[in-house]
Design a protein around this motif. Structure first.
Motif, mmCIF file in Angstrom:
data_model
loop_
_atom_site.group_PDB
_atom_site.id
_atom_site.type_symbol
_atom_site.label_atom_id
_atom_site.label_comp_id
_atom_site.label_asym_id
_atom_site.label_seq_id
_atom_site.Cartn_x
_atom_site.Cartn_y
_atom_site.Cartn_z
ATOM 1 N N ALA A 1 33.942 34.737 53.565
ATOM 2 C CA ALA A 1 33.639 34.246 52.238
ATOM 3 C C ALA A 1 34.193 34.981 51.196
ATOM 4 C CB ALA A 1 31.982 34.765 51.777
ATOM 5 N N LYS A 2 34.802 35.982 51.393
ATOM 6 C CA LYS A 2 35.605 36.763 50.452
ATOM 7 C C LYS A 2 36.967 36.150 50.458
ATOM 8 C CE LYS A 2 35.682 41.093 49.331
ATOM 9 N NZ LYS A 2 35.660 42.701 49.504
ATOM 10 N N LEU A 3 37.438 35.821 51.744
ATOM 11 C CA LEU A 3 38.644 35.356 51.554
ATOM 12 C C LEU A 3 38.820 33.675 50.914
ATOM 13 C CD1 LEU A 3 41.693 34.785 52.886
ATOM 14 C CD2 LEU A 3 40.706 33.768 54.812
ATOM 15 N N SER B 1 31.327 48.485 57.485
ATOM 16 C CA SER B 1 32.355 49.838 56.924
ATOM 17 C C SER B 1 32.661 49.554 55.479
ATOM 18 C CB SER B 1 33.654 49.722 58.022
ATOM 19 O OG SER B 1 33.945 48.123 57.757
ATOM 20 N N HIS B 2 31.840 48.611 54.630
ATOM 21 C CA HIS B 2 32.195 48.480 53.455
ATOM 22 C C HIS B 2 32.158 49.753 52.569
ATOM 23 C CE1 HIS B 2 30.232 44.148 54.054
ATOM 24 N NE2 HIS B 2 31.385 44.426 54.797
ATOM 25 N N ASP C 1 40.098 46.737 50.680
ATOM 26 C CA ASP C 1 39.581 45.366 51.227
ATOM 27 C C ASP C 1 40.755 45.216 52.379
ATOM 28 O OD1 ASP C 1 38.267 43.154 51.606
ATOM 29 O OD2 ASP C 1 38.750 42.371 49.500
ATOM 30 N N GLU C 2 40.395 43.987 53.144
ATOM 31 C CA GLU C 2 41.563 43.187 53.869
ATOM 32 C C GLU C 2 42.931 43.116 53.299
ATOM 33 O OE1 GLU C 2 41.437 42.051 57.009
ATOM 34 O OE2 GLU C 2 39.124 42.729 57.295
ATOM 35 N N ALA D 1 44.701 41.112 48.979
ATOM 36 C CA ALA D 1 45.553 41.594 48.008
ATOM 37 C C ALA D 1 46.817 40.644 48.203
ATOM 38 C CB ALA D 1 45.893 42.949 48.268
ATOM 39 N N LEU D 2 47.294 40.269 49.194
ATOM 40 C CA LEU D 2 48.685 39.467 49.329
ATOM 41 C C LEU D 2 48.454 38.204 48.601
ATOM 42 C CD1 LEU D 2 51.300 39.166 50.710
ATOM 43 C CD2 LEU D 2 50.018 38.226 52.740
#
Lengths: 222, 99
Positions: free
Chosen positions: A27-29, B2-3, B63-64, B68-69
């Motif tokens: 969802a975040k992606l 793990s947030h 975050d992943e 950010a990319l």
């Protein structure tokens, strides 16, 4: 064969995801991809702003005299405050505190309404002075004395488009916050599931970032 | 899960730093820095504020990295867009008629 998945899978988990984390990250992606399209969307308006400013630097200095720096600064503080309360709402959800989500959403909602009310008074004040976008631009009185530049209508068309599109985003944000407040009231969120709070938070922070650029570019020109 | 969970104090610090930067950008506008450095300073402060919001409020720090990319790619394309348009509009002998 017993269907174990129906007893071990939480209610919020869609059947096509392995677990809550995968659903959350997906969802975040998706939200980030949407935010990129938003950046490009506003990018076109920023390009128009830059081109006209490079062509008519005097126009921008002259026309920004009719923008009230104080109200612009107050609105900046209001939006930063609302970003803080959205972040607080996410923290509340992560700590299983639906009441905290509800309270923070209501504060955010109030701040968003304050932003729009200030914007309303700014717009109506300009309309009162005959400063309309596009072809209806016909400044009267003191506005006519200040706005002597032949391209003055261009500045205000850009101003109305940029702040107007931003304002539409704030109004959509208000709707999303009402939705989240209702869900929080029904105890919908937990540390395992708070995806709607997270993605609306991302949206709201982007709206804040866009205003962070609009404020100095429109209101703080000498 | 793990947030990353911020402490309330951290969130207040981030909000306070943004308010301080807002105060600075308004104060600097009244100093009347000569053109073009006024624009450079105003945009630099805005970029710092945007960086703080994206990194800490939008959680990109924890975050992943792919998210950010995506943000960086979006910004890069806006810069390319405006940059190439300026290569045209800044090098014209006369402004496009009626614009």
């Amino acid at each position: 064969m017993a269907n174990i998945s129906s007893t071990t899978r939480p209610a919020h988990l869609q059947h096509h995801f392995v677990d809550s984390d995968q659903q959350f990250d997906s969802a975040k992606l998706g939200m980030w991809v949407f935010l990129v399209t938003e950046i490009l969307f506003f990018g076109g308006l920023f390009a128009a702003y830059v081109i006209y400013r490079s062509w008519y630097p005097d126009l921008y200095i002259q026309a920004s005299e009719l923008l009230n720096t104080t109200w612009g600064a107050i609105n900046t503080v209001v939006l930063i405050g609302s970003s803080l309360t959205v972040a607080m709402a996410i923290r509340s959800a992560q700590t299983n505190n639906n009441r905290g989500v509800y309270i923070n959403m209501m504060i955010t909602l109030a701040l968003a309404v304050v932003f729009m009310v200030i914007k309303y008074f700014e717009y109506t004040h300009k309309f009162h002075l005959g400063i309309f976008p596009g072809g209806n631009f016909a400044p009267t009185g003191e506005a006519a004395e200040i706005l002597t530049h032949p391209k003055a209508n261009i500045f205000f068309s850009i101003y109305y488009m940029m702040t107007g599109l931003h304002g539409i985003h704030v109004v959509i944000g208000i709707g999303l916050m009402i939705w989240l407040a209702v869900k929080a009231k029904n105890n919908a969120f937990s540390a395992e599931y708070y995806t709607p709070v997270e993605v609306v938070g991302l949206y709201w922070h982007l709206v804040d970032i866009i205003w962070i650029f609009l404020f100095p570019l429109l209101y703080l020109i000498d | 899960m793990s947030h990353h969970v911020h402490t309330a104090l951290d969130l207040w610090k981030i909000g306070a730093s943004l308010l301080v930067l807002t105060f600075i950008t308004v104060a600097v506008a009244f100093v009347h820095i000569p053109f073009p450095y006024n624009i450079v300073v105003a945009l630099a402060i805005a970029c710092v504020k945007a960086y703080i919001v994206a990194t800490y409020f939008m959680n990109l720090k924890w975050d992943e990295k792919f998210n950010a990319l995506l943000l960086v790619i979006g910004i890069v394309f806006v810069v390319i867009f405006i940059g190439i348009v300026l290569l045209d509009t800044l090098t014209r002998e006369v402004v496009v008629p009626s614009f």
